[in-house]
Design a protein around this motif. Structure first.
Motif, PDB file in Angstrom:
ATOM      1  N   LYS A 154       0.883  -1.167   0.000  1.00 45.01           N
ATOM      2  CA  LYS A 154       0.000   0.000   0.000  1.00 45.01           C
ATOM      3  C   LYS A 154       0.911   1.204   0.000  1.00 45.01           C
ATOM      4  CE  LYS A 154      -4.034   0.901   1.106  1.00 45.01           C
ATOM      5  NZ  LYS A 154      -5.020   1.498   0.246  1.00 45.01           N
ATOM      6  N   THR A 189       2.211  11.103 -11.000  1.00 46.52           N
ATOM      7  CA  THR A 189       2.348  10.997  -9.547  1.00 46.52           C
ATOM      8  C   THR A 189       3.730  10.432  -9.225  1.00 46.52           C
ATOM      9  OG1 THR A 189       1.676   8.686  -9.292  1.00 46.52           O
ATOM     10  CG2 THR A 189      -0.095  10.301  -9.409  1.00 46.52           C
ATOM     11  N   ASN A 215     -14.865   9.559 -10.359  1.00 41.92           N
ATOM     12  CA  ASN A 215     -14.181  10.507  -9.469  1.00 41.92           C
ATOM     13  C   ASN A 215     -15.147  11.533  -8.909  1.00 41.92           C
ATOM     14  OD1 ASN A 215     -11.512   9.614  -9.307  1.00 41.92           O
ATOM     15  ND2 ASN A 215     -11.001  10.533 -11.289  1.00 41.92           N
TER      16      ASN A 215
HETATM   17  C1  LIG Z   1      -1.343   7.077 -11.475  1.00 40.00           C
HETATM   18  C2  LIG Z   1      -2.467   6.944 -10.492  1.00 40.00           C
HETATM   19  C3  LIG Z   1      -3.692   7.491 -10.779  1.00 40.00           C
HETATM   20  C4  LIG Z   1      -4.746   7.403  -9.875  1.00 40.00           C
HETATM   21  N1  LIG Z   1      -5.925   7.983 -10.192  1.00 40.00           N
HETATM   22  C5  LIG Z   1      -6.927   7.954  -9.290  1.00 40.00           C
HETATM   23  C6  LIG Z   1      -8.159   8.618  -9.551  1.00 40.00           C
HETATM   24  O1  LIG Z   1      -8.356   9.213 -10.601  1.00 40.00           O
HETATM   25  N2  LIG Z   1      -9.143   8.558  -8.601  1.00 40.00           N
HETATM   26  C7  LIG Z   1      -8.973   7.885  -7.423  1.00 40.00           C
HETATM   27  O2  LIG Z   1      -9.889   7.879  -6.584  1.00 40.00           O
HETATM   28  N3  LIG Z   1      -7.813   7.242  -7.150  1.00 40.00           N
HETATM   29  C8  LIG Z   1      -6.805   7.262  -8.052  1.00 40.00           C
HETATM   30  N4  LIG Z   1      -5.639   6.609  -7.782  1.00 40.00           N
HETATM   31  C9  LIG Z   1      -5.593   5.705  -6.615  1.00 40.00           C
HETATM   32  C10 LIG Z   1      -5.342   6.393  -5.311  1.00 40.00           C
HETATM   33  O3  LIG Z   1      -3.942   6.510  -5.140  1.00 40.00           O
HETATM   34  C11 LIG Z   1      -5.932   5.570  -4.143  1.00 40.00           C
HETATM   35  O4  LIG Z   1      -5.373   4.274  -4.154  1.00 40.00           O
HETATM   36  C12 LIG Z   1      -7.456   5.471  -4.232  1.00 40.00           C
HETATM   37  O5  LIG Z   1      -8.039   6.721  -4.324  1.00 40.00           O
HETATM   38  C13 LIG Z   1      -8.039   4.685  -3.080  1.00 40.00           C
HETATM   39  O6  LIG Z   1      -7.566   5.145  -1.890  1.00 40.00           O
HETATM   40  P1  LIG Z   1      -7.832   4.376  -0.529  1.00 40.00           P
HETATM   41  O7  LIG Z   1      -7.627   2.919  -0.783  1.00 40.00           O
HETATM   42  O8  LIG Z   1      -6.817   4.910   0.429  1.00 40.00           O
HETATM   43  O9  LIG Z   1      -9.242   4.691  -0.168  1.00 40.00           O
HETATM   44  C14 LIG Z   1      -4.569   6.714  -8.650  1.00 40.00           C
HETATM   45  C15 LIG Z   1      -3.323   6.159  -8.370  1.00 40.00           C
HETATM   46  C16 LIG Z   1      -2.289   6.271  -9.274  1.00 40.00           C
HETATM   47  C17 LIG Z   1      -0.964   5.675  -8.952  1.00 40.00           C
END
Ligand SMILES: Cc1cc2nc3c(=O)[nH]c(=O)nc-3n(C[C@H](O)[C@H](O)[C@H](O)COP(=O)(O)O)c2cc1C
Length: 426
Positions: free
Chosen positions: A10, A42, A103
């Motif tokens: 994680k 990112t 989103n």
């Molecule tokens: C390149 C990249 C793009 C991401 N894009 C999104 C996104 O558009 N929306 C989103 O909610 N999480 C996105 N994430 C995932 C978040 O980092 C995160 O894992 C997710 O929001 C769930 O978070 P949680 O498990 O802590 O609740 C992205 C991660 C990466 C590495």
């Protein structure tokens, strides 16, 4: 590098800013154009360090909000955590991942994207387009079901990901790799159509060739099954011979030779059958990988163009390092696609040559069968019934010859599609 799902780390976000405290949504959709594309970069933890204007406008977050914030800032409560588990699993295994994501905007609205994320040198780069294909509607229902299960059954992210993978299997996608290839191909195609853009002929040809490669494998498997089924014919011939007084040795010999040749052909055929590719979460047949990567390449082509212009417009031109990173991601997609296409070409060529060889062996089978027919003629009185067996051998040979010719045609069609220089209709 292949990590098991349970080993996926994680991201440690340390003291990064938290997403907005309220997850209230007003249910309204935040509109954006089909021609628009968001991208963001990112670090390895998923903390945003670069993005474009569309991202800012649609998400409603300011540049200051986004810079240095975790991607989680956009998390919508309807999103199953299974999807993020799969996203991180793929990225940390070096895979490019395609996923539908709902989103949440800063003011509580929502927008859907199809996101394509991939590892780059110092983090991850993702591009998002507006999903418009039919498959998206299915995914909305599927996500609702998975999210409900997460909440009611208190599933962990990994358990939920396994549930999602199971549901995808029910829908005909053996693993996530298959699903994301199909979904990305359909979204890319739908977007091109909506934009009234001419189809990219390399994408079209690769997609068709990929479907034909799957048909080819199915035909090869059906051919192999015909050979397995033919063993009963020679067994019957031997039983028949055992009952004869006269001609027993000859018929036995004919059956033995036919059997030997059948086994020989069967052996050759087995080497042409691709091993099932559904193992793991990400493995996909070469044809599907080729079209997934090719769509990624074309999207990145647009990003490279937009990125450079946007940066110049903002008065802060992209650095050579920034441009190099996106350009090498784009070349990476193209390189993976070229490799996968070349593997498809190689296997179509191998199949074509081997089937040609096997058709000659089948001619050998005909010779034995004719010997059997002659023998049946000379034993007519005492060998009543051998005719029926020979008749079945005739049918069997007709069927396998037809199948083999069909397989050769499919291999030729695949080579016509992807085995010669490609160009886009522009
Ligand atoms: C390149 C990249 C793009 C991401 N894009 C999104 C996104 O558009 N929306 C989103 O909610 N999480 C996105 N994430 C995932 C978040 O980092 C995160 O894992 C997710 O929001 C769930 O978070 P949680 O498990 O802590 O609740 C992205 C991660 C990466 C590495």
């Amino acid at each position: 590098m292949n990590m098991q799902p349970s080993e996926v780390l994680k991201p440690n976000l340390g003291t990064m800013p938290e997403p907005p405290p309220s997850y209230a949504t007003d249910g309204a959709e935040m509109p954006f154009g089909i021609e628009e594309m968001f991208f963001s970069k990112t670090d390895k933890r998923g903390v945003i360090d670069d993005f474009n204007d569309v991202f800012v406008r649609v998400s409603g977050f300011s540049g200051e909000d986004l810079c240095g914030a975790p991607h989680k800032i956009l998390r919508h409560p309807d999103m199953p955590k299974a999807v993020f588990w799969l996203l991180w699993n793929g990225l940390q295994n070096g895979e490019a991942v395609g996923a539908y994501v709902k989103n949440r905007t800063k003011d509580g609205r929502y927008y859907w994207v199809f996101a394509l994320a991939a590892p780059v040198a110092d983090g991850y780069f993702s591009v998002r387009i507006k999903p418009t294909s039919e498959i998206h509607k299915q995914v909305i229902a599927l996500y609702e079901e998975i999210r409900a299960a997460e909440l009611t059954e208190k599933l962990t992210a990994e358990e939920s990901a396994q549930r999602l993978l199971q549901r995808l299997r029910d829908l005909g996608y053996p693993n996530y790799g298959w699903f994301q290839s199909a979904a990305f191909g359909l979204e890319y195609e739908a977007r091109q159509q909506a934009l009234k853009a001419p189809p990219m002929m390399d994408v079209v040809n690769t997609k068709v060739a990929s479907q034909m490669t799957q048909d080819l494998q199915r035909e090869l498997a059906a051919l192999a099954a015909e050979f397995d089924g033919a063993e009963i014919l020679t067994a019957n011939m031997k039983i028949f011979a055992a009952k004869l007084d006269q001609g027993r040795a000859v018929i036995n010999e004919v059956a033995k030779n036919y059997d030997l040749m059948l086994r020989d052909i069967q052996g050759h055929l087995k080497t042409l059958l691709a091993l099932p590719q559904s193992g793991g979460i990400w493995s996909t047949p070469e044809g599907q990988k080729a079209s997934f990567m090719l769509c990624g390449y074309h999207l990145l082509d647009e990003v490279v163009h937009d990125y450079e212009h946007e940066k110049i417009k903002s008065g802060d031109p992209a650095t050579p390092e920034e441009m190099h990173q996106i350009q090498s991601l784009r070349s990476g997609y193209k390189g993976h696609s070229d490799d996968a296409v070349s593997d498809c070409v190689k296997s179509a060529l191998t199949i074509q040559r081997r089937i040609e060889f096997l058709l000659r062996m089948v001619l050998g089978l005909s010779t034995i069968r004719i010997a059997c027919r002659v023998e049946a003629g000379s034993l007519r009185q005492s060998a009543h019934g051998l005719d029926t067996i020979v008749g079945r051998l005739d049918d069997f040979q007709d069927r396998i010859e037809t199948r083999m010719v069909g397989i050769q045609q499919l291999a030729t069609d695949i080579l016509d599609r992807i085995g010669r220089p490609q160009g886009n209709v522009k």
